[in-house]
Design an enzyme around this catalytic site. Structure first.
Site, PDB file in Angstrom:
ATOM      1  N   ASP A 260      -8.060  14.214   9.409  1.00 24.98           N
ATOM      2  CA  ASP A 260      -7.520  13.029  10.063  1.00 24.98           C
ATOM      3  C   ASP A 260      -8.591  12.384  10.959  1.00 24.98           C
ATOM      4  OD1 ASP A 260      -6.097  11.235  11.606  1.00 24.98           O
ATOM      5  OD2 ASP A 260      -5.039  12.779  12.759  1.00 24.98           O
TER       6      ASP A 260
ATOM      7  N   TYR B  91       0.865  -1.191   0.000  1.00 26.28           N
ATOM      8  CA  TYR B  91       0.000   0.000   0.000  1.00 26.28           C
ATOM      9  C   TYR B  91       0.894   1.233   0.000  1.00 26.28           C
ATOM     10  CZ  TYR B  91      -3.575   3.064   2.261  1.00 26.28           C
ATOM     11  OH  TYR B  91      -4.470   4.053   2.597  1.00 26.28           O
TER      12      TYR B  91
ATOM     13  N   LYS C 166      -9.311  17.065  17.354  1.00 23.71           N
ATOM     14  CA  LYS C 166      -8.868  16.422  16.108  1.00 23.71           C
ATOM     15  C   LYS C 166      -9.035  17.458  14.997  1.00 23.71           C
ATOM     16  CE  LYS C 166      -7.901  12.819  15.127  1.00 23.71           C
ATOM     17  NZ  LYS C 166      -6.573  12.150  15.108  1.00 23.71           N
TER      18      LYS C 166
ATOM     19  N   HIS D 217      -8.380   9.305  12.339  1.00 26.38           N
ATOM     20  CA  HIS D 217      -7.875   8.267  13.248  1.00 26.38           C
ATOM     21  C   HIS D 217      -8.040   8.747  14.679  1.00 26.38           C
ATOM     22  CE1 HIS D 217      -5.665   7.517   9.493  1.00 26.38           C
ATOM     23  NE2 HIS D 217      -5.813   6.259   9.824  1.00 26.38           N
TER      24      HIS D 217
ATOM     25  N   TYR E 149      -9.345  -4.751   9.298  1.00 32.15           N
ATOM     26  CA  TYR E 149      -8.020  -4.195   9.629  1.00 32.15           C
ATOM     27  C   TYR E 149      -8.116  -3.011  10.583  1.00 32.15           C
ATOM     28  CZ  TYR E 149      -3.321  -2.355   9.203  1.00 32.15           C
ATOM     29  OH  TYR E 149      -2.050  -1.928   9.508  1.00 32.15           O
ATOM     30  N   HIS E 150      -8.952  -2.068  10.197  1.00 29.91           N
ATOM     31  CA  HIS E 150      -9.008  -0.815  10.959  1.00 29.91           C
ATOM     32  C   HIS E 150      -9.605  -1.015  12.344  1.00 29.91           C
ATOM     33  CE1 HIS E 150      -9.497  -0.500   6.635  1.00 29.91           C
ATOM     34  NE2 HIS E 150      -8.560   0.421   6.716  1.00 29.91           N
TER      35      HIS E 150
HETATM   36  C1  2CP Z   1      -5.053 -17.707  -7.047  1.00 31.36           C
HETATM   37  N1  2CP Z   1      -5.319 -17.894  -8.334  1.00 31.36           N
HETATM   38  C2  2CP Z   1      -4.943 -19.118  -8.667  1.00 31.36           C
HETATM   39  C3  2CP Z   1      -4.425 -19.708  -7.497  1.00 31.36           C
HETATM   40  N2  2CP Z   1      -4.492 -18.798  -6.520  1.00 31.36           N
HETATM   41  N3  2CP Z   1      -4.999 -19.765  -9.808  1.00 31.36           N
HETATM   42  C4  2CP Z   1      -4.513 -21.032  -9.842  1.00 31.36           C
HETATM   43  N4  2CP Z   1      -4.003 -21.650  -8.770  1.00 31.36           N
HETATM   44  C5  2CP Z   1      -3.935 -21.041  -7.587  1.00 31.36           C
HETATM   45  N5  2CP Z   1      -3.450 -21.653  -6.540  1.00 31.36           N
HETATM   46  C6  2CP Z   1      -5.936 -16.931  -9.269  1.00 31.36           C
HETATM   47  C7  2CP Z   1      -7.174 -16.281  -8.672  1.00 31.36           C
HETATM   48  O1  2CP Z   1      -8.320 -17.054  -8.906  1.00 31.36           O
HETATM   49  C8  2CP Z   1      -7.201 -14.968  -9.401  1.00 31.36           C
HETATM   50  O2  2CP Z   1      -7.759 -15.079 -10.673  1.00 31.36           O
HETATM   51  C9  2CP Z   1      -5.733 -14.629  -9.565  1.00 31.36           C
HETATM   52  O3  2CP Z   1      -5.041 -15.871  -9.466  1.00 31.36           O
HETATM   53  C10 2CP Z   1      -5.249 -13.665  -8.488  1.00 31.36           C
HETATM   54  O4  2CP Z   1      -5.380 -14.298  -7.229  1.00 31.36           O
HETATM   55  P1  2CP Z   1      -6.165 -13.704  -6.011  1.00 31.36           P
HETATM   56  O5  2CP Z   1      -6.080 -14.683  -4.939  1.00 31.36           O
HETATM   57  O6  2CP Z   1      -7.509 -13.230  -6.399  1.00 31.36           O
HETATM   58  O7  2CP Z   1      -5.232 -12.465  -5.628  1.00 31.36           O
HETATM   59  P2  2CP Z   1      -5.390 -10.938  -5.894  1.00 31.36           P
HETATM   60  O8  2CP Z   1      -5.714 -10.633  -7.306  1.00 31.36           O
HETATM   61  O9  2CP Z   1      -4.187 -10.311  -5.352  1.00 31.36           O
HETATM   62  O10 2CP Z   1      -6.663 -10.538  -5.038  1.00 31.36           O
HETATM   63  C11 2CP Z   1      -6.660 -10.622  -3.664  1.00 31.36           C
HETATM   64  C12 2CP Z   1      -7.962 -10.095  -3.075  1.00 31.36           C
HETATM   65  C13 2CP Z   1      -8.202  -8.682  -3.561  1.00 31.36           C
HETATM   66  C14 2CP Z   1      -7.864 -10.165  -1.566  1.00 31.36           C
HETATM   67  C15 2CP Z   1      -9.110 -10.972  -3.536  1.00 31.36           C
HETATM   68  O11 2CP Z   1      -9.434  -8.169  -3.089  1.00 31.36           O
HETATM   69  C16 2CP Z   1      -7.108  -7.734  -3.191  1.00 31.36           C
HETATM   70  O12 2CP Z   1      -6.107  -7.650  -3.873  1.00 31.36           O
HETATM   71  N6  2CP Z   1      -7.244  -6.959  -2.147  1.00 31.36           N
HETATM   72  C17 2CP Z   1      -6.254  -6.001  -1.781  1.00 31.36           C
HETATM   73  C18 2CP Z   1      -6.814  -4.994  -0.907  1.00 31.36           C
HETATM   74  C19 2CP Z   1      -5.775  -3.999  -0.504  1.00 31.36           C
HETATM   75  O13 2CP Z   1      -4.680  -3.929  -1.024  1.00 31.36           O
HETATM   76  N7  2CP Z   1      -6.103  -3.160   0.423  1.00 31.36           N
HETATM   77  C20 2CP Z   1      -5.219  -2.148   0.882  1.00 31.36           C
HETATM   78  C21 2CP Z   1      -5.636  -1.711   2.157  1.00 31.36           C
HETATM   79  P3  2CP Z   1      -9.237 -14.501 -10.992  1.00 31.36           P
HETATM   80  O14 2CP Z   1      -9.256 -13.098 -10.503  1.00 31.36           O
HETATM   81  O15 2CP Z   1      -9.329 -14.609 -12.462  1.00 31.36           O
HETATM   82  O16 2CP Z   1     -10.148 -15.359 -10.209  1.00 31.36           O
HETATM   83  S1  2CP Z   1      -4.735  -0.393   2.657  1.00 31.36           S
HETATM   84  C22 2CP Z   1      -4.910  -0.342   4.268  1.00 31.36           C
HETATM   85  C23 2CP Z   1      -4.861   0.972   4.915  1.00 31.36           C
HETATM   86  C24 2CP Z   1      -4.392   0.749   6.292  1.00 31.36           C
HETATM   87  C25 2CP Z   1      -6.228   1.631   4.939  1.00 31.36           C
HETATM   88  O17 2CP Z   1      -7.235   1.020   4.590  1.00 31.36           O
HETATM   89  O18 2CP Z   1      -6.297   2.741   5.448  1.00 31.36           O
END
Ligand code: 2CP
Length: 711
Positions: free
Chosen positions: A591, A77, A587, A593, A231-232
């Site tokens: 922000d 991130y 605050k 938090h 998370y939060h």
């Molecule tokens: C996975 N795939 C596979 C396998 N594993 N294919 C074959 N064999 C395996 N073993 C496939 C999946 O089906 C998918 O394809 C693709 O590979 C990608 O895998 P995934 O598991 O879906 O991973 P991803 O694309 O990275 O997605 C992960 C999440 C997604 C969790 C589903 O929602 C995500 O990336 N979230 C991230 C959220 C984030 O970064 N948040 C930041 C918060 P298909 O897609 O075709 O099915 S910041 C926090 C701060 C603190 C804040 O909020 O303030």
């Protein structure tokens, strides 16, 4: 084969300890008694044990081969200052092994304000990148092929304009909507509970979510419509069972909202995703992810989906921000590595590992490299990817999985009894429970019952400050303003007006899809602020009334002589001056938090201060007016989003302008040591950085008040 029984072990353990082994039971904050030993007896009758990965209830992982088939996504991130700088950072990170992008927006963008809005002076480009329009978004993803790299965007308040800008950016890169892959956070319920980057009240906010789910289900089959986030909650102080229960209960509420919108469950359920924090309770965190999958499939069965994927919980994880410490910061590398391993053993789909300096600032290139390499080393050097769910069958981890699931389920049922999560949030139950847990934890840490290496034990005598990244928000703001001016000069004003009018009408009538209308406005180059305002004028702004829990911190200290001395001093002061010491906890800026502010307000109230908990998002001017009207002697400004160098001096000036120069201003929160001198020179009386013991802070403030009285 041993013929020994658990009773034999008990006897031997008792001999070794010269006491009952029961005294080794560790009562965790979740209320789970962790025993010193687990055996096959603990597994008896446990239903989930026979399940296999890739099959419901997915305890052992959503995919059959898990990391053996494809490792988790390394998704760091990041985002800061301008789109140009953030873009350069992403490109370098991707070249160095990062596998997905995750965008951090600044707080002005989160709250739907353009960079030139007067309320966001201290926030532009801090804690994330400033995005005012499609033009900024195009720069942000320049040279990043959106058909290949999946992009996560952490956006909840201004989710409509941001997602609309992303779609248009794709279009203009030649990538159609159906090719875009990624995730939008889009999880508003937890914003009302803990994160506070909301804009509109709950009801229209839930409609926004349903509209986004409906739109992405139809138009963006590779895109995850939501990242339902616990998370939060953990960051705000929730126990792991609270995090688990409230997150899944939120998820259930979103499913209901989408169904109410007329969707079929299988159209959208496979693209719901989750997001959990991974803290330092190593085995319990891994068990938490297993329990989450178990419970989610149970919840989803209620909706009778046909596709197995609709029952599957897929999640992102981030190592815990609150576990990071300012003191002896290289320890954070170690903490993060353990947490990362725990997330991986729990079966996360993607992961962010925090940088060592994230307790005080945005990561530098150096700290970001270590954080990324923490995951690369796990993936390439340790062999953990080779076997699916290696903790399966562990007496301890399987027991924890079940205990967490049972405890969380009970809490989920409690939420159901209140009428679901929207009602529970309105009632304030989750927020209250989390704030109580946070205050309890602060007392445990302050009392040294929970050890933090380098903070409340093994503290260094001399801390060498490390290099940190400082963002010049005035420079970012000026460059954003220039680009906004250019945008407004070059676009067709009539088209902007017309598209915004359509959006406004969709908001008003409830007919049509808000995101679809916003895509048109984004194409016409309406800004984030304008798109947000077109809905704000119909939906209004949400404003929360700050509530503070009491008798939690104080009761942890009941018979503590040091505590008694302090409360005694406070009552002496009150007697001598005729008034109870009064403090405003303020605050400022965008922000949201507020864990630190709430814990301080609660603990100071117990100690004997009269506390005014100021509302969120005040300008320095508004906080000064409140301080004057409430006749406080102290303003404690809590800052966690790096706006302190702009906002604290403005607060002091505003107090002076009102003739209230006697009011003591102290600043607490995420304040790098490098900034202390600047703040003190601006008139701040004391700075309380991360890791401050609350009693020490209260004593210091009382000293200051007594000092002022004498002079
Ligand atoms: C996975 N795939 C596979 C396998 N594993 N294919 C074959 N064999 C395996 N073993 C496939 C999946 O089906 C998918 O394809 C693709 O590979 C990608 O895998 P995934 O598991 O879906 O991973 P991803 O694309 O990275 O997605 C992960 C999440 C997604 C969790 C589903 O929602 C995500 O990336 N979230 C991230 C959220 C984030 O970064 N948040 C930041 C918060 P298909 O897609 O075709 O099915 S910041 C926090 C701060 C603190 C804040 O909020 O303030």
């Amino acid at each position: 084969m041993t013929s020994k029984t658990v009773a034999d072990w008990q006897a031997l353990a008792e001999k070794e300890l010269k006491a009952s082994p029961d005294k080794l039971v560790w009562n965790t904050p979740e209320g789970i008694p962790v025993k010193p030993i687990y055996t096959a007896e603990d597994l008896e009758g446990m239903e989930h044990l026979e399940s296999l990965p890739g099959f419901k209830p997915f305890v052992r992982g959503p995919r059959a081969t898990m990391y053996a088939g494809r490792p988790w996504t390394i998704r760091q991130y990041a985002g800061f200052s301008t789109a140009e700088e953030s873009n350069a950072f992403y490109r370098k990170a991707l070249a160095a092994g990062q596998q997905g992008v995750s965008v951090a927006f600044d707080l002005a963008t989160h709250r739907g304000y353009d960079s030139d809005h007067p309320r966001v002076l201290g926030d532009v480009g801090k804690a994330g990148v400033a995005i005012d329009s499609v033009e900024d978004m195009k720069i942000l993803f320049n040279g990043i092929p959106l058909q290949d790299i999946s992009v996560s965007m952490t956006m909840n308040g201004a989710v409509i304009p941001i997602l609309a800008n992303f779609i248009v950016t794709g279009e203009e890169q030649g990538v159609s909507r159906d090719q875009l892959s990624g995730t939008i956070q889009n999880d508003i319920l937890k914003e009302f509970m803990v994160r506070n980057t909301y804009i509109y009240p709950p009801e229209p906010s839930m409609r926004i979510i349903a509209d986004i789910i409906a739109y992405t289900a139809k138009e963006m089959p590779r895109f995850n419509s939501i990242s339902i986030s616990g998370y939060h909650m953990q960051e705000a102080g929730a126990t792991l069972t609270q995090e688990l229960a409230f997150t899944l209960a939120d998820g259930r509420e979103y499913v209901r909202a989408a169904l109410a919108r007329g969707l079929n469950v299988d159209e959208f359920a496979g693209r719901l995703s989750f997001f959990f924090a991974i803290g330092m309770n190593f085995f319990m965190e891994a068990a938490k992810l297993r329990a989450a999958r178990l419970l989610w499939s149970r919840i989803m069965e209620e909706f009778e989906p046909k596709k197995p994927g609709s029952l599957m919980l897929r999640t992102h994880c981030q190592t815990s921000g609150v576990s990071l410490q300012e003191q002896d910061p290289y320890n954070n590398v170690i903490r993060t590595a353990y947490e990362a391993l725990s997330a991986v053993l729990g079966g996360t789909q993607s992961l962010h590992t925090n940088a060592l300096d994230e307790a005080i600032a945005l990561p530098t290139e150096f700290s970001a490299r270590i954080a990324r390499n923490t995951q690369l080393i796990l993936q390439h050097e340790t062999g953990v990817t080779k076997v699916v769910d290696p903790l399966a069958g562990s007496y301890y981890v399987e027991s924890l999985t079940k205990e967490l699931a049972d405890k969380a389920w009970a809490l989920i049922e409690e939420v159901e009894a209140l009428g679901g999560m929207t009602k529970a949030v309105a009632d304030g139950l989750p927020k209250r429970l989390i704030e109580e847990a946070a205050t309890r934890r602060q007392a445990r840490v302050d009392r040294g019952e929970e050890i933090i290496v380098g903070v409340n034990k093994y503290r260094l005598e001399n801390e060498e400050p490390i290099d940190i990244l400082d963002i010049d928000n005035t420079a970012v703001r000026n460059s954003q303003i220039k680009r906004l001016e250019q945008l407004r000069r070059q676009r067709d004003p009539k088209r902007v007006e017309e598209t915004l009018a359509v959006l406004n009408k969709v908001a008003q009538t409830g007919e049509g899809n808000l995101l679809e209308a916003a895509v048109e406005a984004a194409r016409a180059r309406a800004s984030v602020g304008e798109i947000s305002d077109a809905m704000r004028s119909v939906f209004g702004d949400h404003s929360a009334v700050p509530e503070v829990v009491s008798d939690i911190y104080g009761s942890a200290y009941e018979d503590d002589p040091e505590y008694q001395t302090l409360t005694g001093r406070l009552s002496e002061f009150a007697k001598a001056t005729g008034i109870k010491p009064k403090m405003l906890v303020a605050k400022l800026g965008q922000d949201g938090h507020d864990r630190g502010a709430k814990v301080i307000a609660s603990a100071f109230g117990d100690i004997g201060f009269q506390v005014v908990a100021g509302p969120l998002f005040q300008t320095p001017e508004e906080a000064a007016s409140l301080a004057v009207s409430e006749k406080v002697q102290v303003v404690g400004m809590s800052s966690l989003a790096a706006g302190h160098k702009t906002l604290a001096p403005q607060l002091i000036e505003a107090l002076k302008a009102k003739g209230a120069q006697d009011v003591i201003v102290v600043v607490g929160g995420v304040i790098p040591r490098q900034d202390y001198q600047f703040l003190l020179a601006s008139g701040v009386a004391a700075v309380f950085g991360p890791g401050t013991n609350v009693l020490d802070a209260a004593r210091a403030i009382l000293d200051l008040m007594e000092g002022r009285r004498r002079n």
